[in-house]
Design an enzyme around this catalytic site. Sequence first.
Site, mmCIF file in Angstrom:
data_model
loop_
_atom_site.group_PDB
_atom_site.id
_atom_site.type_symbol
_atom_site.label_atom_id
_atom_site.label_comp_id
_atom_site.label_asym_id
_atom_site.label_seq_id
_atom_site.Cartn_x
_atom_site.Cartn_y
_atom_site.Cartn_z
ATOM 1 N N LYS A 157 0.815 -1.064 -0.116
ATOM 2 C CA LYS A 157 -0.227 -0.132 0.121
ATOM 3 C C LYS A 157 1.007 1.308 -0.068
ATOM 4 C CE LYS A 157 -4.207 -1.483 2.322
ATOM 5 N NZ LYS A 157 -5.030 -1.239 3.515
ATOM 6 N N GLY A 163 -7.492 4.962 -2.358
ATOM 7 C CA GLY A 163 -8.231 4.880 -3.430
ATOM 8 C C GLY A 163 -7.716 3.970 -4.494
ATOM 9 N N GLU A 199 0.921 -5.217 4.327
ATOM 10 C CA GLU A 199 -0.235 -5.402 5.159
ATOM 11 C C GLU A 199 -0.570 -6.800 4.844
ATOM 12 O OE1 GLU A 199 -3.256 -2.155 6.978
ATOM 13 O OE2 GLU A 199 -4.159 -3.428 5.090
ATOM 14 N N HIS A 207 -15.449 -4.122 4.673
ATOM 15 C CA HIS A 207 -15.159 -2.702 4.911
ATOM 16 C C HIS A 207 -15.977 -1.861 5.431
ATOM 17 C CE1 HIS A 207 -12.366 0.648 2.802
ATOM 18 N NE2 HIS A 207 -12.980 1.049 3.852
ATOM 19 N N LYS A 236 -14.858 1.627 -4.280
ATOM 20 C CA LYS A 236 -16.323 1.568 -3.782
ATOM 21 C C LYS A 236 -17.219 1.596 -4.895
ATOM 22 C CE LYS A 236 -14.547 3.156 0.547
ATOM 23 N NZ LYS A 236 -14.561 4.380 1.478
ATOM 24 N N GLU A 288 -7.504 3.187 7.742
ATOM 25 C CA GLU A 288 -6.690 4.355 7.505
ATOM 26 C C GLU A 288 -7.709 5.344 8.200
ATOM 27 O OE1 GLU A 288 -6.124 3.693 3.247
ATOM 28 O OE2 GLU A 288 -7.995 4.740 2.973
ATOM 29 N N ARG A 292 -11.210 14.284 5.023
ATOM 30 C CA ARG A 292 -12.180 14.927 4.238
ATOM 31 C C ARG A 292 -13.486 14.451 4.122
ATOM 32 N NH1 ARG A 292 -12.617 11.165 0.504
ATOM 33 N NH2 ARG A 292 -10.714 9.714 0.021
ATOM 34 N N ARG A 338 -23.205 4.282 -6.782
ATOM 35 C CA ARG A 338 -22.230 5.387 -7.850
ATOM 36 C C ARG A 338 -22.644 5.042 -9.186
ATOM 37 N NH1 ARG A 338 -16.342 6.079 -4.924
ATOM 38 N NH2 ARG A 338 -17.266 5.874 -2.533
#
Length: 465
Positions: A157, A163, A199, A207, A236, A288, A292, A338
Amino acid sequence: MLERVLVANRGEIAMRVIRACFDEGVTSVLATSEADADSLPARAADVVVGIGPANASASYLNVGAVISAALLTGCDAIHPGYGFLSERPELVELCDRYGITFVGPSASAIRRGGDKIAARELARSLGIPVGAGSGSVSTVAEAEVVATEVGYPVLLKAAAGGGGRGMRRVDSPAELADAVQAAGSEAEAAFGDGRLYVEHYVAHARHVEVQVLADRFGTTVHLGDRDCSFQRRYQKLVEEAPASAVPAELRRRIGEAAVALMSALDYVGAGTVEFLVDVEQNIFSFLEVNTRVQVEHPVTEMVTGIDIVREQLRIAAGEPLSFTQDDVHITGHAFEFRINAESPTRGFAPSPGTLQVWNPPAGAGVRVDSHCFPGYRIPPNYDSLLAKLICRGATRDDALALAARALDAFDVAGIETTLPLHRALVRHPEVRGHRVTTRWIEDAFLDTWTREHAREDRAGKVMTG
């Protein structure tokens, strides 16, 4: 009180912030590239100021251009939305230098929270479970030592971003060297920081993230959790609130961990703490921090009745939170879909073009956040997100049933979108049975659905001649 807010973003999040400014009685000033000069946000904002060409690096990612636009138009605040400059501490520092309020956390909180390695160490120091993994690794040999210790498969990572960029799954030692090179290069290109960490990869987990708001008076609260397990390549596709089938005690511990972590960061504004959750074993581990507002914030708004973006503006203006933790109540269940300009049957290839038809659904419990309209030409320069469809019902089953009707009623023509994928997802028995994990779409759903959808398309063409 804030008087003029520069909206330093585009698309649906720009519309969202402009609407919040209107509701708060604040003048909205939109910073726009040449490609978005005639966009719906440009038509909706009180004032529009150009910041450069279509290329994002010369406009939306240009810190100097954004600051100059704010100063030129007399703005006393900047709202960065999500993406672009939203997690760039350099922007916050320039805001401080020129007396502009940044609608978000401090530069220090962004640095500490945005650095994934530092955030993991902070979580560990607070007694929050953290998955097996490493600090920063700079060589293949270092990565190999950690991977051997925690066990394959592992994830590489990016330390400075998220993202899905700078992320690689590695199943064996033979794959490690190439993966380190590719992930490091991608991280350097995306974030200007090629540091990686290792990780342990958890194949069957959910998630789950917690929405947090914090004011300048030391009050930090959470607005419940969201399940973001509907993913493809770590991106996502669908979110739901609250997270489904999570035991009450585990839910409580996750919420408390999120508040503790953000409090330790001296966080101010809206942010999110993400976790991996194993519901069967009743355990969770920290992933994490996102410093924002996130794309999926509306699904939380639908079940809490709290306007997160308006709270951001009030916090930035120096006001305390308008509610306490005891005032937060989760009512009903909601899903967010989305809608992207992509072809899910062709590997999610981009599908720019002109919207010949754009007729979103409406009704009780249905919300559509979008910047689209009939005749809108989708520029190829940016993210493919067209809209977010959010549906709320009294129960999870009610929300799924409403979502199925709303997705069927969503009429779009001129381009391909992810609507057909979502229509299949909401009707799938694994989705209805709360059995989706982060790998489910790629491992158990997508290939079968793609083949079936292709057969249906061929059959339809034969029937219609």
